[in-house]
Design a protein around this motif. Structure first.
Motif: not given
Ligand SMILES: NC(=O)c1ccc[n+]([C@@H]2O[C@H](COP(=O)([O-])OP(=O)(O)OC[C@H]3O[C@@H](n4cnc5c(N)ncnc54)[C@H](OP(=O)(O)O)[C@@H]3O)[C@@H](O)[C@H]2O)c1
Length: 325
Positions: A10, A13, A36, A40, A81-82
């Motif tokens: 969801g 990434i 999760t 959505k 990671s979350t």
């Molecule tokens: N490198 C950077 O600049 C940067 C910037 C922002 C964040 N990040 C990190 O990179 C991660 C991935 O980035 P993104 O942009 O894909 O984030 P995102 O769109 O906000 O997605 C958050 C991710 O966390 C998962 N998640 C949240 N709570 C969870 C739980 N309790 N159990 C299992 N999965 C859970 C969500 O899965 P579902 O939605 O499917 O439930 C989703 O894959 C972020 O979560 C953060 O740790 C990196």
């Protein structure tokens, strides 16, 4: 038929990784994608994955039973990671324990630049976590757990996303009096497109990388925040000022206006961006301390495509670029 599990489809990434993994999979690989909360996700998205043979289910890092269920019979698990800063190593431990108990062979993880500070040598692994910058700290711990698990692993250490600038930071500029208050000290960083990180993660899941390898995932060139700012404003016509600040000055400015220090319990309701103070400061710090200067070929090597330039990636965010009133 090897079963490959991808959690977090969801997210930004996760969704891209799922699409790309299906695109490049071998015919003998089958997928289970988890979120999760499936409600959505757009129905068309989930139906599209199912039409390509993927199973879809719900699982949550904070609910070990849900993890055990979906990991059963899996050859590999890729987890993302979350945003639960500080709590993420606990979530990772749940994933790793459930994967080991289910007989999983290989684990893939989206780590972050700077995790090498606590992992890339025996000396680094002795380093006290308190001395690691705020954002990589959870990832350092998670990488240590993965390495200690005895499972095979593939790790990608993502640089900061180009997308943060267009989608998060730009949303604060009007609030700051038509200014980007910035603590990167004029240094360059090879910001990466989030889309490229997703494709790399899909590639790791399907097994494109040898076991026990770690990749630093970067954009195509190192740029300054000022260049990004000037580029966006040249597109939108926004008249605004780029202001260099040292960390303490930036933290004081935002604290006075109520930006919380705590990501999980803080109140962001009256603020233009949901980044807590340590997160905000550390984004600049990672660039200022030259952790993002190096450009690697990981994106092209693993996804077969040159990394996106920010000018290309920013097209989808143009509607978010600030404009003068
Ligand atoms: N490198 C950077 O600049 C940067 C910037 C922002 C964040 N990040 C990190 O990179 C991660 C991935 O980035 P993104 O942009 O894909 O984030 P995102 O769109 O906000 O997605 C958050 C991710 O966390 C998962 N998640 C949240 N709570 C969870 C739980 N309790 N159990 C299992 N999965 C859970 C969500 O899965 P579902 O939605 O499917 O439930 C989703 O894959 C972020 O979560 C953060 O740790 C990196």
């Amino acid at each position: 038929m090897p079963k490959l599990v991808l959690t977090g489809v969801g997210g930004g990434i996760g969704g891209i990784a799922a699409d790309y993994a299906l695109e490049i999979a071998r015919p003998d690989q089958k997928f289970l994608f988890t979120s999760t909360d499936l409600s959505k996700l757009p129905v068309s998205k989930v139906d599209g994955w199912k039409a390509k043979g993927a199973e879809v289910a719900e699982a949550n890092y904070d609910d070990p039973e849900s993890l055990s269920k979906v990991f059963k019979g899996a050859e590999a698990v890729a987890f993302i990671s979350t945003w639960a800063l500080g709590h993420r190593p606990r979530q990772a431990a749940n994933v790793i324990e459930a994967a080991k108990a289910a007989g999983v062979n290989r684990i893939c993880y989206t780590s972050f630049i700077g995790a090498g500070l606590g992992n890339d040598s025996e000396e680094a692994r002795q380093r006290d976590l308190k001395t690691i910058p705020f954002l990589p700290r959870d990832h350092v711990q998670t990488e240590r757990l993965i390495r200690a698990s005895g499972l095979q692993w593939n790790i990608q250490r993502d640089y900061l996303y180009q997308d943060n600038c267009a989608a998060f930071f730009s949303q604060s500029w009007k609030f700051c009096g038509d200014r980007w208050l910035n603590n990167t000290d004029g240094r360059r960083g090879a910001y990466v497109a989030r889309e490229d990180c997703g494709r790399v993660f899909g590639a790791l899941l399907v097994g494109r990388a040898p076991p026990n390898t770690c990749y630093t995932v970067t954009g195509p060139e190192a740029v300054t925040d000022r260049e990004l700012f000037e580029y966006m404003n040249s597109v939108s016509g926004y008249k605004a000022e780029f202001v260099d600040m040292v960390d303490d000055e930036l933290a004081a400015w935002w604290r006075e206006r109520g930006l919380p220090d705590d990501a999980i319990n803080g109140d962001f309701s009256k603020l233009p961006m949901k980044l807590c103070i340590p997160d905000l400061l550390c984004c600049g710090e990672m660039v200022a301390q030259s952790h993002m200067e190096e450009v690697t070929d990981a994106v092209e090597k693993l996804s077969g495509r040159k990394p996106l330039r920010y000018q290309e990636n920013f097209k989808k965010y143009e509607h978010l670029f600030p404009r003068n009133d």
